[in-house]
Design a protein around this motif. Structure first.
Motif, PDB file in Angstrom:
ATOM      1  N   SER A  33       0.690  -1.305   0.053  1.00 45.18           N
ATOM      2  CA  SER A  33       0.056   0.057  -0.056  1.00 45.18           C
ATOM      3  C   SER A  33       0.855   1.347  -0.006  1.00 45.18           C
ATOM      4  N   ASN A  78      -5.979   0.687   5.042  1.00 43.01           N
ATOM      5  CA  ASN A  78      -7.206   0.522   5.790  1.00 43.01           C
ATOM      6  C   ASN A  78      -8.408   0.328   4.966  1.00 43.01           C
ATOM      7  N   GLY A  79      -8.571   0.970   3.850  1.00 32.56           N
ATOM      8  CA  GLY A  79      -9.618   0.663   2.873  1.00 32.56           C
ATOM      9  C   GLY A  79      -9.538  -0.634   2.385  1.00 32.56           C
ATOM     10  N   PHE A  80      -8.386  -0.753   1.742  1.00 33.88           N
ATOM     11  CA  PHE A  80      -8.301  -2.555   1.231  1.00 33.88           C
ATOM     12  C   PHE A  80      -8.278  -3.487   2.489  1.00 33.88           C
ATOM     13  N   GLU A 104      -4.452   5.378   3.918  1.00 33.73           N
ATOM     14  CA  GLU A 104      -6.037   5.081   3.441  1.00 33.73           C
ATOM     15  C   GLU A 104      -6.236   3.914   2.751  1.00 33.73           C
ATOM     16  N   GLN A 105      -5.129   3.600   1.623  1.00 41.76           N
ATOM     17  CA  GLN A 105      -5.228   2.589   1.142  1.00 41.76           C
ATOM     18  C   GLN A 105      -5.064   1.259   1.964  1.00 41.76           C
ATOM     19  N   ALA A 111      -9.928  -3.430   5.164  1.00 38.29           N
ATOM     20  CA  ALA A 111     -10.944  -3.574   5.856  1.00 38.29           C
ATOM     21  C   ALA A 111     -12.008  -4.173   4.866  1.00 38.29           C
ATOM     22  N   ILE A 112     -11.883  -3.949   3.528  1.00 38.28           N
ATOM     23  CA  ILE A 112     -12.831  -4.733   2.356  1.00 38.28           C
ATOM     24  C   ILE A 112     -12.767  -6.018   2.426  1.00 38.28           C
TER      25      ILE A 112
END
Length: 426
Positions: free
Chosen positions: A335, A342-344, A339-340, A346-347
């Protein structure tokens, strides 16, 4: 060894300042375990102990309609409320909303006549086959008009099918009683005695339920045995929200570059992070398991039964935690921003949990999804925990689940190493 110890202390201090990460790793899974277990236990209670309210509109004036209502009551699944018979669909819908009832049933007006005619027809055919009364066969009266089942769309399909099964059982009981009466009267020309009727209708074999286990114990699984291991795994993998972001932060602020100028190896820092966060995952499991053992009974939830092989439980927890940490570091390495990560992270965790059987049981998936589930590390984590908690197995019994999990972990470690080399970070 001193360098490693100093790095571990540093990582713990960094983790201690990450309040949001700690909340996601400890508070969030604890709430999930309580909420999901309580919901599932409430569903079990509603099906097994509490009764499902049902409105019945009996438009039939004969005895079969009354017998059907009595049979529905005897099933034990429903709490029956009767409405006036001369009401339309809108009244039924409004009554369901007012009483917060999910199911309503309408018995047709010619129910008794059709049931009796059908019973006589079946009895006549039976007598013909016996060679007793060839002229007793009457004209086929046709199918009995179906019951009308109204249900709220929020009612899950599984529960709706249970309701249908209960209604069919009650309907079959009414039809069988009328057929027996008709047969008995045709042969003996008198009414079937009530005690004989009850004996014939209630002569059913019982079902003895025995949970299959590795060690032959008869410990019955409960909602806690299913949910606590599942959401513990979910919590372990959510360390990605803290660990992945930490790796990205060290990349962006130049920590990797500074480490290369010092008389040490980044492998020490990488090992430190793994030891630190594997310790965190073990603590997560200890906290959640302790809640299941000691707190669940205090709030009316079924207690978590500890596996017989406590050492095996510890080993499984460490391996599951190591896999979760390896995945988090791998995502952090590739990453570019927090933000990348955490976003990737979590999803992807939610997706892995879904296909791994944490949210939907793997046996309920179709063949293609079952194949995909083999690539989810959460699937193997869950199977290993279930082997201990539900099947009463030992460490040797779950080794076939731990081997794929270790292989997935080593693959993640290798991918992480390639990523660090490609980025000239080591």
């Amino acid at each position: 060894m001193f360098k490693l110890w100093a790095t571990i202390i540093k990582d713990f201090r960094v983790l201690r300042r990450d309040g949001i990460g700690l909340a996601l790793m400890f508070v969030m899974p604890v709430i999930l375990v309580f909420v999901v277990t309580d919901i599932q236990e409430s569903t079990f209670q509603m099906i097994n102990k509490n009764k499902l309210p049902v409105l019945i509109i009996n438009r039939d004036t004969g005895e079969s309609g009354t017998q059907l209502i009595e049979s529905i009551n005897k099933i034990g699944l429903f709490k029956v409320y009767q409405l006036p018979k001369n009401q339309d669909t809108k009244f039924v819908s409004d009554s369901m909303k007012q009483r917060d009832v999910l199911v309503a049933v309408t018995i047709p007006d010619d129910f008794t006549r059709k049931v009796k005619a059908k019973a006589k027809n079946v009895a006549g055919k039976a007598l013909v086959s016996f060679g007793l009364q060839a002229d007793s066969v009457q004209k086929d009266p046709g199918e009995i008009d179906p019951l009308t089942l109204y249900y709220n769309p929020i009612l899950q399909e599984q529960l709706r099918l249970s309701v249908q099964g209960g209604l069919r059982s009650a309907l079959q009981l009414v039809e069988s009683r009328e057929t027996l009466r008709s047969l008995y009267f045709s042969i003996n020309e008198k009414q079937l005695p009530t005690n004989l009727e009850n004996e014939m209708l209630n002569n059913k074999a019982s079902i003895n339920e025995i949970p299959v286990s590795k060690n032959g114990s008869l410990r019955t699984p409960n909602a806690a045995q299913h949910n606590v291991p599942s959401w513990t795994i979910f919590a372990m993998f959510f360390v990605i929200m803290s660990l992945g972001g930490s790796v990205v932060k060290e990349k962006t602020n130049g920590s990797f570059v500074r480490l290369k100028t010092l008389p040490t190896n980044y492998a020490v820092g990488l090992l430190s992070k793994q030891i630190t966060y594997v310790t965190v995952t073990v603590l997560q499991a200890a906290v959640i398991f302790s809640l299941g053992i000691f707190v669940f009974p205090l709030v009316g939830l079924p207690p978590l039964n500890v596996p017989i092989d406590v050492f095996g439980l510890l080993i499984v927890t460490i391996i599951c935690g190591w896999c979760a940490v390896s995945y988090a570091i791998c995502v952090g390495v590739f990453s570019k921003t927090q933000e990348q990560s955490n976003g990737f992270g979590a999803i992807s965790i939610v997706i892995l949990a879904a296909i791994g059987g944490l949210m939907v049981p793997s046996f309920a998936m179709d063949t293609s999804l079952k194949t995909v589930a083999d690539f989810s590390p959460m699937h193997w984590c869950l199977q290993a925990y279930y082997g201990l908690f539900l099947e009463g197995g030992k460490l040797t019994d779950v080794m076939n689940y731990l081997v794929p999990l270790v292989l997935i972990t080593l693959v993640l470690q290798f991918i992480t190493f390639l990523g660090l080399k490609r980025k000239n970070l080591i």
